[in-house]
Write a protein that holds these residues in place. Structure first.
Motif, PDB file in Angstrom:
ATOM      1  N   PRO A 225       9.499   5.570  -3.337  1.00 38.02           N
ATOM      2  CA  PRO A 225      10.123   5.414  -2.014  1.00 38.02           C
ATOM      3  C   PRO A 225       9.108   5.688  -0.909  1.00 38.02           C
ATOM      4  CG  PRO A 225      10.789   7.482  -3.014  1.00 38.02           C
ATOM      5  CD  PRO A 225       9.998   6.758  -4.050  1.00 38.02           C
ATOM      6  N   THR A 226       9.274   4.990   0.227  1.00 38.34           N
ATOM      7  CA  THR A 226       8.332   5.153   1.341  1.00 38.34           C
ATOM      8  C   THR A 226       8.937   5.898   2.527  1.00 38.34           C
ATOM      9  OG1 THR A 226       9.013   3.086   2.389  1.00 38.34           O
ATOM     10  CG2 THR A 226       7.261   2.960   0.729  1.00 38.34           C
ATOM     11  N   PRO A 232      11.335  -0.096   1.912  1.00 36.59           N
ATOM     12  CA  PRO A 232      11.784   1.161   1.281  1.00 36.59           C
ATOM     13  C   PRO A 232      10.984   1.586   0.057  1.00 36.59           C
ATOM     14  CG  PRO A 232      13.632  -0.315   1.733  1.00 36.59           C
ATOM     15  CD  PRO A 232      12.389  -1.115   1.927  1.00 36.59           C
ATOM     16  N   LYS A 233      10.440   0.603  -0.712  1.00 34.17           N
ATOM     17  CA  LYS A 233       9.710   0.950  -1.936  1.00 34.17           C
ATOM     18  C   LYS A 233       8.435   0.121  -2.041  1.00 34.17           C
ATOM     19  CE  LYS A 233      13.588   2.465  -4.845  1.00 34.17           C
ATOM     20  NZ  LYS A 233      14.289   2.255  -6.130  1.00 34.17           N
ATOM     21  N   ASP A 237       0.904   3.206  -6.949  1.00 32.33           N
ATOM     22  CA  ASP A 237      -0.520   3.425  -6.651  1.00 32.33           C
ATOM     23  C   ASP A 237      -0.915   2.858  -5.277  1.00 32.33           C
ATOM     24  OD1 ASP A 237      -0.111   0.817  -7.520  1.00 32.33           O
ATOM     25  OD2 ASP A 237      -2.112   0.657  -8.419  1.00 32.33           O
ATOM     26  N   TRP A 238       0.076   2.423  -4.476  1.00 31.01           N
ATOM     27  CA  TRP A 238      -0.180   1.976  -3.110  1.00 31.01           C
ATOM     28  C   TRP A 238       0.144   3.119  -2.148  1.00 31.01           C
ATOM     29  CZ3 TRP A 238       1.752  -3.675  -1.970  1.00 31.01           C
ATOM     30  CH2 TRP A 238       1.238  -4.552  -2.953  1.00 31.01           C
ATOM     31  N   VAL A 383       2.202   0.033   7.309  1.00 27.17           N
ATOM     32  CA  VAL A 383       2.027  -1.114   6.419  1.00 27.17           C
ATOM     33  C   VAL A 383       1.623  -0.605   5.036  1.00 27.17           C
ATOM     34  CG1 VAL A 383       1.360  -2.701   8.265  1.00 27.17           C
ATOM     35  CG2 VAL A 383      -0.400  -1.372   7.084  1.00 27.17           C
ATOM     36  N   PRO A 384       1.891  -1.395   3.993  1.00 25.60           N
ATOM     37  CA  PRO A 384       1.459  -0.992   2.644  1.00 25.60           C
ATOM     38  C   PRO A 384      -0.045  -1.196   2.480  1.00 25.60           C
ATOM     39  CG  PRO A 384       2.554  -3.129   2.570  1.00 25.60           C
ATOM     40  CD  PRO A 384       2.703  -2.628   3.972  1.00 25.60           C
ATOM     41  N   LYS A 385      -0.680  -0.293   1.756  1.00 26.87           N
ATOM     42  CA  LYS A 385      -2.135  -0.352   1.555  1.00 26.87           C
ATOM     43  C   LYS A 385      -2.444  -0.258   0.059  1.00 26.87           C
ATOM     44  CE  LYS A 385      -6.377   2.196   2.735  1.00 26.87           C
ATOM     45  NZ  LYS A 385      -6.675   2.670   1.360  1.00 26.87           N
TER      46      LYS A 385
END
Length: 442
Positions: A225-226, A232-233, A237-238, A383-385
Motif C-alpha cells: 500500500p502507498t 493505492p498499491k 520493490d518500488w 509518483v511511483p519510482k
C-alpha cells in the motif's frame, strides 16, 4: 442511381449543367428573409423565458428545437427579434466560422435569432429541407459567392445572398431529394458516430495501458500500500516519492511583446503551453533574443526535462511533454529538470501522462475552483519510482504499445474523413442533379 436523361446549361459557373426540367431562380424570389437582435441584457424581464434565442453557438446540429439562451415575450416585443416559424432555414451570417463553413439548420419550433443569424423562409414552391441541403451541398461555392472579403469578421453580404441563383426542381422532386438525403445522411452519420465511439474506446484503452504499466499492475511479486489515493498499491520493490526530491522545478515568463529588442531577430526557442499537445518538443513556439534571456531572467531549460501545462482550458492543463532541445518557457508551463541517476525522462513522461486525472484533481483543488497547477503542487506530487533499469524497460514497451493504439486511432480518423467526404458528395450529387434519386431502388 442513374443521371437524368437531359441536361441544360444553368448559366451559373458553380452549378454547371442541370436537369432540363429544373429551373433557375434567384433566392429572393422564393424565400423571404428575417433577422434578429439582442434584447437589452440590462433588463432581467427580457431573459429566462420560453422562447429559444438562437445564436451561432447553437448551430451545431441540423435540427434546432432548443437553445442555450431563452427570451420572454416581453423581450421579443421590445427588441428587433421577430418570431421565426418552424421549418425555416437558419444560417449564420456573421462569424469567424464562415472562413470554412456556412452553418445551416432547420428549426422545428418557433424561435428568435440574434443579429449574427438569418432565417430563410421559403414559399410554398420550395421544400425547406431541400433548400438547407442545397446550401450544405454547395458550401465552397456559396462561401465564395456570399461571404464578404476583407472584413474584420467574416460575414455574408445580404444582397449577394438574395441575388444568387439556385437550382429549383419541381416540388415533388425536391421532397424526393430531401427524403433520400434524410435517409442517406442518417446512415452515414450513424457510421461516423460509431467511428467516434471507437476512438473514445481506443483512447480509454490507451490510458488504461499506460496506467497499468506505470503502476506496475502486471509486475510479478507482492504489492504494497502507498497511502496515495491516486495509486493505492505498487510493487513492493518500488517507492512512492515526491517529484521535488528528484527534480528541479520552475516556470518561466513572457517578455514584453512590444519590446522589439526581446523578439526581433531572436534565435533562442521560447515555448508556450500549446507544446504539451505533442509528446516531444523539437522546436520553439517563438524565438527570443539573448537580451531577453538576460533582462527578463528567463530560465534555461535543458533537454530531457519534462514540461507540464500549469493552466489552460479544455484538456491542456496537466498535459506533459518531453523537451528535446535547449529552450525557455512562458509562465503557463513548468519544467522538471530530472536527476538522471534516479529518473528516466521517458518513463516519467508516461507516468505523468497516466496520472493526468490525478494532476487535474490537484489543479482543481479537489473539487474547488482553483483551475491551475503550481510548482509547489508539482513538487509535492507523488509518483511511483521503480529501479532505473526497469523504468527504461517500461518506457520502451509503452512507446511500442501506444504506437499500436495511435495507429488504430489515426486509421479510424481517416475513415471518418472519408465518410464526411462521402456525405458531402452524396448531398452535392443530389441537389445539383448529377443523379436522379427517383431511380434509387427502395
Amino acid at each position: 442511381m442513374k443521371p437524368y436523361q437531359d441536361y441544360k446549361p444553368s448559366g451559373v459557373a458553380w452549378l454547371g449543367d442541370v436537369p432540363h426540367h429544373w429551373h433557375l431562380e434567384r433566392l429572393k424570389f422564393f424565400a423571404r428573409f428575417a433577422g434578429g437582435g439582442t434584447p437589452s441584457k440590462g433588463e432581467p424581464s427580457y431573459w429566462g423565458g420560453d422562447i429559444p434565442w438562437i445564436s451561432p453557438k447553437d448551430m451545431k446540429r441540423p435540427l434546432i428545437d432548443e437553445s442555450e439562451d431563452y427570451i420572454t415575450a416581453t423581450g421579443q416585443t421590445n427588441s428587433p427579434c421577430t418570431l421565426i416559424p418552424p421549418n425555416s432555414v437558419l444560417i449564420v451570417v456573421r462569424s469567424g466560422i464562415l472562413q470554412h463553413t456556412i452553418p445551416v439548420a432547420l428549426n422545428t419550433v418557433t424561435v428568435t435569432l440574434n443579429q449574427d443569424m438569418r432565417a430563410l423562409i421559403p414559399n410554398d414552391r420550395v421544400e425547406s429541407r431541400y433548400l438547407a441541403y442545397q446550401i450544405n451541398g454547395c458550401q465552397k461555392e456559396l462561401r465564395e459567392e456570399w461571404v464578404k472579403q476583407g472584413a474584420t469578421v467574416e460575414s455574408i453580404e445580404h444582397q449577394r445572398m438574395v441575388d444568387s441563383r439556385m437550382a429549383v426542381p419541381p416540388l415533388a422532386e425536391q421532397q424526393a431529394i430531401a427524403d433520400y438525403l434524410d435517409s442517406e445522411t442518417a446512415r452515414i452519420d450513424e457510421l461516423i458516430y460509431e467511428k467516434d465511439e471507437l476512438i473514445t474506446l481506443l483512447r480509454e484503452w490507451r490510458r488504461t495501458v499506460i496506467a497499468d504499466f506505470t503502476a506496475g499492475v502486471s509486475h510479478p511479486g507482492e504489492k504494497k500500500p502507498t497511502g496515495n489515493i491516486h495509486l493505492p498499491k505498487i510493487p513492493a520493490d518500488w517507492a512512492m516519492v515526491r517529484l521535488g526530491k528528484y527534480a528541479r522545478i520552475g516556470n518561466g515568463s513572457t517578455p514584453l511583446k512590444d519590446n522589439i529588442g526581446y523578439w526581433d531577430g531572436g534565435t533562442f526557442p521560447w515555448l508556450n503551453s500549446a507544446v504539451v499537445n505533442q509528446n516531444e518538443v523539437q522546436e520553439g513556439s517563438e524565438y527570443v533574443t539573448e537580451h531577453a534571456l538576460q533582462a527578463c531572467h528567463l530560465p534555461i531549460v535543458e533537454p530531457k526535462s519534462l514540461l507540464i501545462a500549469l493552466t489552460g482550458q479544455g484538456k491542456t492543463r496537466g498535459q506533459v511533454a518531453i523537451l528535446r532541445i535547449r529552450a525557455t518557457i512562458n509562465q503557463h508551463l513548468a519544467y522538471l529538470d530530472l536527476d538522471s541517476e534516479h529518473f528516466n525522462e521517458d518513463y516519467l513522461f508516461w507516468t505523468m501522462t497516466g496520472m493526468y486525472g490525478a494532476l487535474r484533481m490537484v489543479s482543481d483543488g479537489q473539487g474547488g475552483t482553483k483551475g491551475a497547477l503550481t510548482c509547489d503542487d508539482l513538487s509535492r506530487f507523488e509518483v511511483p519510482k521503480p529501479p532505473l533499469d526497469e523504468q527504461k524497460k517500461i518506457a520502451s514497451r509503452l512507446y511500442v504499445e501506444a504506437a499500436k493504439i495511435d495507429d488504430l486511432i489515426a486509421h479510424t480518423k481517416d475513415e471518418i474523413t472519408l465518410l464526411k467526404e462521402l456525405r458531402a458528395a452524396t448531398i452535392a450529387d443530389a441537389v445539383l442533379g448529377r443523379v436522379d434519386v427517383r431511380t434509387v431502388k427502395q
